[in-house]
Design an enzyme around this catalytic site. Structure first.
Site, PDB file in Angstrom:
ATOM      1  N   GLU A  64     -16.070  56.892 -71.676  1.00 20.03           N
ATOM      2  CA  GLU A  64     -16.026  56.621 -70.235  1.00 20.03           C
ATOM      3  C   GLU A  64     -17.130  55.656 -69.794  1.00 20.03           C
ATOM      4  O   GLU A  64     -16.889  54.729 -69.029  1.00 20.03           O
ATOM      5  CB  GLU A  64     -16.192  57.967 -69.515  1.00 20.03           C
ATOM      6  CG  GLU A  64     -16.018  57.945 -68.029  1.00 20.03           C
ATOM      7  CD  GLU A  64     -16.108  59.356 -67.437  1.00 20.03           C
ATOM      8  OE1 GLU A  64     -16.712  60.248 -68.061  1.00 20.03           O
ATOM      9  OE2 GLU A  64     -15.591  59.546 -66.331  1.00 20.03           O
TER      10      GLU A  64
ATOM     11  N   TRP B 237      -9.784  51.230 -54.525  1.00 18.22           N
ATOM     12  CA  TRP B 237      -9.446  51.376 -55.940  1.00 18.22           C
ATOM     13  C   TRP B 237      -7.964  51.065 -56.007  1.00 18.22           C
ATOM     14  O   TRP B 237      -7.131  51.819 -55.504  1.00 18.22           O
ATOM     15  CB  TRP B 237      -9.735  52.796 -56.407  1.00 18.22           C
ATOM     16  CG  TRP B 237      -9.567  53.017 -57.866  1.00 18.22           C
ATOM     17  CD1 TRP B 237     -10.428  52.625 -58.854  1.00 18.22           C
ATOM     18  CD2 TRP B 237      -8.499  53.700 -58.523  1.00 18.22           C
ATOM     19  NE1 TRP B 237      -9.951  53.037 -60.074  1.00 18.22           N
ATOM     20  CE2 TRP B 237      -8.770  53.702 -59.912  1.00 18.22           C
ATOM     21  CE3 TRP B 237      -7.342  54.333 -58.094  1.00 18.22           C
ATOM     22  CZ2 TRP B 237      -7.938  54.283 -60.852  1.00 18.22           C
ATOM     23  CZ3 TRP B 237      -6.501  54.921 -59.033  1.00 18.22           C
ATOM     24  CH2 TRP B 237      -6.806  54.886 -60.390  1.00 18.22           C
TER      25      TRP B 237
ATOM     26  N   LYS C 276     -14.319  58.172 -59.008  1.00 18.86           N
ATOM     27  CA  LYS C 276     -14.803  59.551 -59.088  1.00 18.86           C
ATOM     28  C   LYS C 276     -13.696  60.568 -58.813  1.00 18.86           C
ATOM     29  O   LYS C 276     -13.572  61.558 -59.512  1.00 18.86           O
ATOM     30  CB  LYS C 276     -15.967  59.735 -58.093  1.00 18.86           C
ATOM     31  CG  LYS C 276     -16.597  61.119 -58.132  1.00 18.86           C
ATOM     32  CD  LYS C 276     -17.346  61.372 -59.419  1.00 18.86           C
ATOM     33  CE  LYS C 276     -17.953  62.742 -59.484  1.00 18.86           C
ATOM     34  NZ  LYS C 276     -18.316  63.105 -60.869  1.00 18.86           N
TER      35      LYS C 276
ATOM     36  N   LYS D 219     -17.106  61.559 -72.560  1.00 19.88           N
ATOM     37  CA  LYS D 219     -18.284  61.040 -71.861  1.00 19.88           C
ATOM     38  C   LYS D 219     -18.669  59.682 -72.422  1.00 19.88           C
ATOM     39  O   LYS D 219     -18.944  58.745 -71.691  1.00 19.88           O
ATOM     40  CB  LYS D 219     -19.438  62.042 -72.023  1.00 19.88           C
ATOM     41  CG  LYS D 219     -20.393  62.130 -70.902  1.00 19.88           C
ATOM     42  CD  LYS D 219     -20.009  63.078 -69.809  1.00 19.88           C
ATOM     43  CE  LYS D 219     -18.694  62.781 -69.165  1.00 19.88           C
ATOM     44  NZ  LYS D 219     -18.142  63.815 -68.385  1.00 19.88           N
TER      45      LYS D 219
ATOM     46  N   CYS E  32      -9.392  55.722 -52.580  1.00 13.20           N
ATOM     47  CA  CYS E  32     -10.270  54.788 -51.900  1.00 13.20           C
ATOM     48  C   CYS E  32     -11.177  55.574 -50.968  1.00 13.20           C
ATOM     49  O   CYS E  32     -11.027  56.783 -50.833  1.00 13.20           O
ATOM     50  CB  CYS E  32      -9.456  53.835 -51.040  1.00 13.20           C
ATOM     51  SG  CYS E  32      -8.149  53.008 -51.950  1.00 13.20           S
TER      52      CYS E  32
ATOM     53  N   GLU F 167     -15.392  66.726 -75.017  1.00  9.77           N
ATOM     54  CA  GLU F 167     -16.153  66.270 -73.859  1.00  9.77           C
ATOM     55  C   GLU F 167     -17.167  65.187 -74.257  1.00  9.77           C
ATOM     56  O   GLU F 167     -17.346  64.193 -73.542  1.00  9.77           O
ATOM     57  CB  GLU F 167     -16.859  67.471 -73.198  1.00  9.77           C
ATOM     58  CG  GLU F 167     -17.822  67.140 -72.072  1.00  9.77           C
ATOM     59  CD  GLU F 167     -17.179  66.454 -70.871  1.00  9.77           C
ATOM     60  OE1 GLU F 167     -15.947  66.327 -70.819  1.00  9.77           O
ATOM     61  OE2 GLU F 167     -17.936  66.010 -69.993  1.00  9.77           O
TER      62      GLU F 167
ATOM     63  N   ARG G 236     -15.507  56.514 -54.922  1.00  7.70           N
ATOM     64  CA  ARG G 236     -14.062  56.705 -54.787  1.00  7.70           C
ATOM     65  C   ARG G 236     -13.274  55.469 -55.207  1.00  7.70           C
ATOM     66  O   ARG G 236     -12.048  55.470 -55.211  1.00  7.70           O
ATOM     67  CB  ARG G 236     -13.714  57.038 -53.340  1.00  7.70           C
ATOM     68  CG  ARG G 236     -14.438  58.231 -52.787  1.00  7.70           C
ATOM     69  CD  ARG G 236     -14.022  58.510 -51.372  1.00  7.70           C
ATOM     70  NE  ARG G 236     -12.639  58.928 -51.323  1.00  7.70           N
ATOM     71  CZ  ARG G 236     -12.226  60.167 -51.524  1.00  7.70           C
ATOM     72  NH1 ARG G 236     -13.101  61.108 -51.770  1.00  7.70           N
ATOM     73  NH2 ARG G 236     -10.955  60.471 -51.479  1.00  7.70           N
TER      74      ARG G 236
ATOM     75  N   HIS H 207      -6.895  66.943 -92.044  1.00 11.01           N
ATOM     76  CA  HIS H 207      -5.450  66.783 -91.831  1.00 11.01           C
ATOM     77  C   HIS H 207      -5.108  65.380 -91.307  1.00 11.01           C
ATOM     78  O   HIS H 207      -4.015  65.169 -90.791  1.00 11.01           O
ATOM     79  CB  HIS H 207      -4.942  67.849 -90.857  1.00 11.01           C
ATOM     80  CG  HIS H 207      -5.108  69.239 -91.395  1.00 11.01           C
ATOM     81  ND1 HIS H 207      -4.385  69.713 -92.462  1.00 11.01           N
ATOM     82  CD2 HIS H 207      -5.954  70.232 -91.046  1.00 11.01           C
ATOM     83  CE1 HIS H 207      -4.759  70.960 -92.734  1.00 11.01           C
ATOM     84  NE2 HIS H 207      -5.727  71.295 -91.882  1.00 11.01           N
TER      85      HIS H 207
ATOM     86  N   ASN I 206      -6.197  55.597 -47.548  1.00 14.32           N
ATOM     87  CA  ASN I 206      -6.441  56.157 -48.877  1.00 14.32           C
ATOM     88  C   ASN I 206      -5.211  56.969 -49.265  1.00 14.32           C
ATOM     89  O   ASN I 206      -4.755  57.788 -48.478  1.00 14.32           O
ATOM     90  CB  ASN I 206      -7.684  57.063 -48.811  1.00 14.32           C
ATOM     91  CG  ASN I 206      -7.861  57.881 -50.073  1.00 14.32           C
ATOM     92  OD1 ASN I 206      -7.534  57.427 -51.164  1.00 14.32           O
ATOM     93  ND2 ASN I 206      -8.370  59.082 -49.936  1.00 14.32           N
ATOM     94  N   GLY I 207      -4.690  56.722 -50.472  1.00 10.55           N
ATOM     95  CA  GLY I 207      -3.509  57.467 -50.916  1.00 10.55           C
ATOM     96  C   GLY I 207      -2.386  56.513 -51.267  1.00 10.55           C
ATOM     97  O   GLY I 207      -2.612  55.318 -51.479  1.00 10.55           O
TER      98      GLY I 207
HETATM   99  O1  M6R Z   1     -12.706  66.104 -59.498  1.00 12.39           O
HETATM  100  P1  M6R Z   1     -12.090  66.663 -60.741  1.00 12.39           P
HETATM  101  O2  M6R Z   1     -12.981  67.587 -61.468  1.00 12.39           O
HETATM  102  O3  M6R Z   1     -10.740  67.262 -60.493  1.00 12.39           O
HETATM  103  O4  M6R Z   1     -11.852  65.386 -61.669  1.00 12.39           O
HETATM  104  C1  M6R Z   1     -11.147  65.482 -62.873  1.00 12.39           C
HETATM  105  C2  M6R Z   1     -11.381  64.275 -63.746  1.00 12.39           C
HETATM  106  O5  M6R Z   1     -10.899  63.126 -63.128  1.00 12.39           O
HETATM  107  C3  M6R Z   1     -12.871  64.090 -64.066  1.00 12.39           C
HETATM  108  O6  M6R Z   1     -13.408  65.222 -64.674  1.00 12.39           O
HETATM  109  C4  M6R Z   1     -13.085  62.882 -65.004  1.00 12.39           C
HETATM  110  O7  M6R Z   1     -12.506  63.128 -66.247  1.00 12.39           O
HETATM  111  C5  M6R Z   1     -14.584  62.606 -65.114  1.00 12.39           C
HETATM  112  N1  M6R Z   1     -14.864  61.296 -64.616  1.00 12.39           N
HETATM  113  C6  M6R Z   1     -15.106  62.678 -66.489  1.00 12.39           C
HETATM  114  O8  M6R Z   1     -16.475  62.457 -66.534  1.00 12.39           O
END
Ligand code: M6R
Length: 613
Positions: free
Chosen positions: A492, A74, A608, A489, A2, A485, A27, A508, A100-101
């Protein structure tokens, strides 16, 4: 996970809190709230949804006060609802907390507090903090109410287990805000006659760039004109403020529709900035002399999500250039598997935020195993940078969009730089090889800038297929992590099904999911694996796939014979090509999501920084 904000000064705190929360929405953004000290009471306003909803609610009820705290949530404990939104209060409504946490022992604490007569209003773990402070206020004594609150808060922190950062406001002491940090981020912004508390610097950067980065176990007492930090023993500690060079504009969209698009376009600059310091930094930050470098035999790379994909590419680099054995672990797996203790081992943790709980956990384990630890990280003063002996910063500026783009390419180039410096220092590559690799690396920002010109083509081709149910990405060698990736992307931000595979693997099993019209994006720069990729295209096409080649100018003609569309990116050396290839997939994901009308910068269910396990 958060965002926390606090303001104390001469002005009405509400606009500062709302503005700060908007900057912290990355966050988490399922509900938000503020609490403001008003005369002898505290007024709370909370709303489900993004901070804009809170803003509307605050306009209606119009709280005013020069001291306040706020939160964007969050959800971890309890669904997103007004009752579960922060700030939470004790039974009197006078002690107000944002957090937060995760409080791991909240259940036994809650039972204990309930047995003492406390009534809970929410399903959250956070609420125990407020009630525990209320309870501890009865148990501690002090010369004045300010000190009493500080003692009660410190006693409360002692009883909490888990990772947390929290802010406290008490109606009886409206001239102070208390903040506590333990394994979750918390910073203080020092202004002129006003001070801020926040999970992250952009929340107050418009007003001050003088920042205190709190360490775990520290408690801060913020007043209009002072910020006093205390250690676990209750003694005051002098913490030196850091001047942040990011300005507010850097953290804003710069005219693009979305932060993600802006951040894709930021990449040449981000790489240039990252590379600018690479040479000096690697010699300095590795903090290792040549003989130490020569001794490194094993490397464990740990990371999550996109950073994990960068780490996968890092393995190719380290093994090829530095000649060390490298293995890559998802941080969440590394923590729980058996890792044999080994001498001369380096653990490299890759993370944009430096606050990812799984990555921090993996680094903790690496420390226990006696490994040297290097962070490749974008956020100054973050938890990861403090948990590792050495840090290499990716200087790509704040990445706001949840979907990581510029941090990814900056991580790749950092790992490349590390591998060639390591290889050079250990004698694995000769001076002339190093010189060539170095030159190619320094030319990359320009090649990235040239690659950005493909946006129009990519945008155009998404028109035909953006509604597809499922997308497949194929790559080999250093482009295999890029296929992963590309799929990450896309899913996501578009919520479409997408999978990335090593091209050699589709026969396979995965080929059975290819159907008439399934879009398959094939990473096929013209190199020694090009012919194999041509075969993969044909295999997919034979099953009805709509095949798009991401290729280089020298491969375009041959690719055109076996694919339906081609995206042509500039050519780089084999090991740097993935940085250019991924740009095609970043644009691809962006334009599919945009055509589908998705919330690109803040996709559903995500945040994030993932600061919980
Ligand atoms: O802050 P970080 O690089 O440790 O975050 C790791 C992942 O949570 C982050 O890369 C996530 O997969 C991204 N939102 C992907 O775009």
């Amino acid at each position: 996970m958060c965002g926390i904000i606090g303001y104390i000064g001469k002005k009405n705190s509400v606009p500062f809190l709302i503005e700060g929360l908007k900057k912290l929405e990355y966050r988490g953004y399922d509900s938000a709230g503020i609490a403001v000290a008003e005369k002898a009471t505290v007024r709370r306003v909370r709303a489900v949804g993004k901070v804009a909803e809170l803003e509307k609610a605050a306009l209606l009820s119009d709280p005013k006060g020069n001291c306040g705290i706020g939160h964007t949530r969050w959800a971890t404990h309890g669904k997103p609802s007004e009752e579960n939104s922060h700030p939470h209060t004790d039974c009197t409504g006078e002690v107000v907390v944002v957090h937060n946490g995760i409080i791991e022992n909240y259940l036994p604490l809650k039972e204990k507090l309930q047995a003492l007569g406390h009534t809970f209003q929410s399903e959250t773990d956070t609420e125990v903090i407020a009630h525990l402070i209320e309870e501890n206020l009865k148990r501690v004594s002090a010369d004045n109410e300010e000190q009493r609150l500080l003692r009660a808060v410190m006693k409360t922190s002692d009883e909490l287990q888990g990772a947390f950062a929290y802010g406290v406001l008490w109606a009886k002491t409206p001239q102070q805000i208390i903040g506590v940090k333990n394994q979750s981020p918390l910073t203080v912004g020092l202004g002129e006659g006003e001070n801020f508390l926040a999970s992250d610097v952009p929340a107050f950067l418009k007003y001050t760039n003088k920042v205190l980065f709190l360490e775990d176990g520290q408690t801060v007492v913020l007043r209009e004109k002072s910020a006093k930090v205390y250690g676990l023993d209750g003694q005051e500690i002098k913490v030196k403020p850091v001047k942040i060079s990011w300005d507010q504009k850097t953290a804003e969209k710069g005219g693009y529709d979305h932060f993600m698009l802006k951040e894709i376009y930021d990449q040449p600059q981000a790489l240039e900035d990252t590379l600018r310091t690479a040479k000096a930094d690697f010699v300095r930050i590795l903090g290792l002399k040549t003989e130490d470098l020569r001794r490194i035999k094993n490397v464990y790379l740990v990371a999550c999500g996109t950073a994990y994909h960068a780490a996968l590419i890092g393995k190719y680099y380290l093994e090829n250039f530095a000649g060390v054995t490298a293995s890559v672990d998802l941080a969440s797996e590394f923590k729980y598997r058996t890792i044999p203790p080994a001498k001369d081992t380096l653990c490299i943790a890759v993370s944009q935020s430096g606050e990812t709980a799984d990555t921090l956990g993996a680094v903790k384990k690496a420390k226990e195993l006696g490994f040297k630890r290097l962070a490749i990280c974008n956020v100054l003063g973050s938890g990861l940078t403090r948990a590792c002996g050495s840090v290499f910063y990716t200087h790509c500026g704040p990445e706001i969009s949840v979907a990581s783009t510029k941090a990814f390419t900056s991580q790749i180039i950092s790992l490349y730089a590390l591998a060639i410096f390591l290889g050079h220092a250990s004698g694995n590559i000769s001076q002339s090889q190093f010189g060539k690799l170095y030159k190619e690396m320094m030319a990359l920002p320009k090649a990235v800038a040239d690659t950005l010109k493909i946006e129009y083509d990519v945008r155009h081709l998404t028109r035909k297929i953006y509604k597809a149910e499922r997308f497949i990405f194929l790559g080999r060698n250093v482009d295999y992590p890029i296929a992963l990736e590309g799929a990450l992307k896309l899913k996501e931000i578009s919520y479409s099904s997408a999978e990335g595979f090593a091209a050699g693997e589709i026969k396979h099993g995965p080929i059975s999911i290819i159907d008439k019209g399934t879009p398959v994006l094939v990473l096929m720069p013209k190199n020694h694996l090009f012919d194999k990729m041509l075969s993969a295209c044909q295999e997919c096409r034979a099953r009805g796939a709509w095949v798009v080649a991401v290729t280089t100018p020298d491969g375009a003609e041959e690719a055109a014979a076996v694919t339906d569309k081609q995206i042509v990116v500039p050519k780089a050396s084999e090991y740097l090509q993935p940085v250019l290839d991924v740009i095609a997939l970043q644009f691809f994901a962006y334009w599919v999501a945009k055509r589908l009308g998705r919330d690109i910068d803040q996709p559903r269910n995500l945040a994030k920084s993932v600061t919980v396990e």
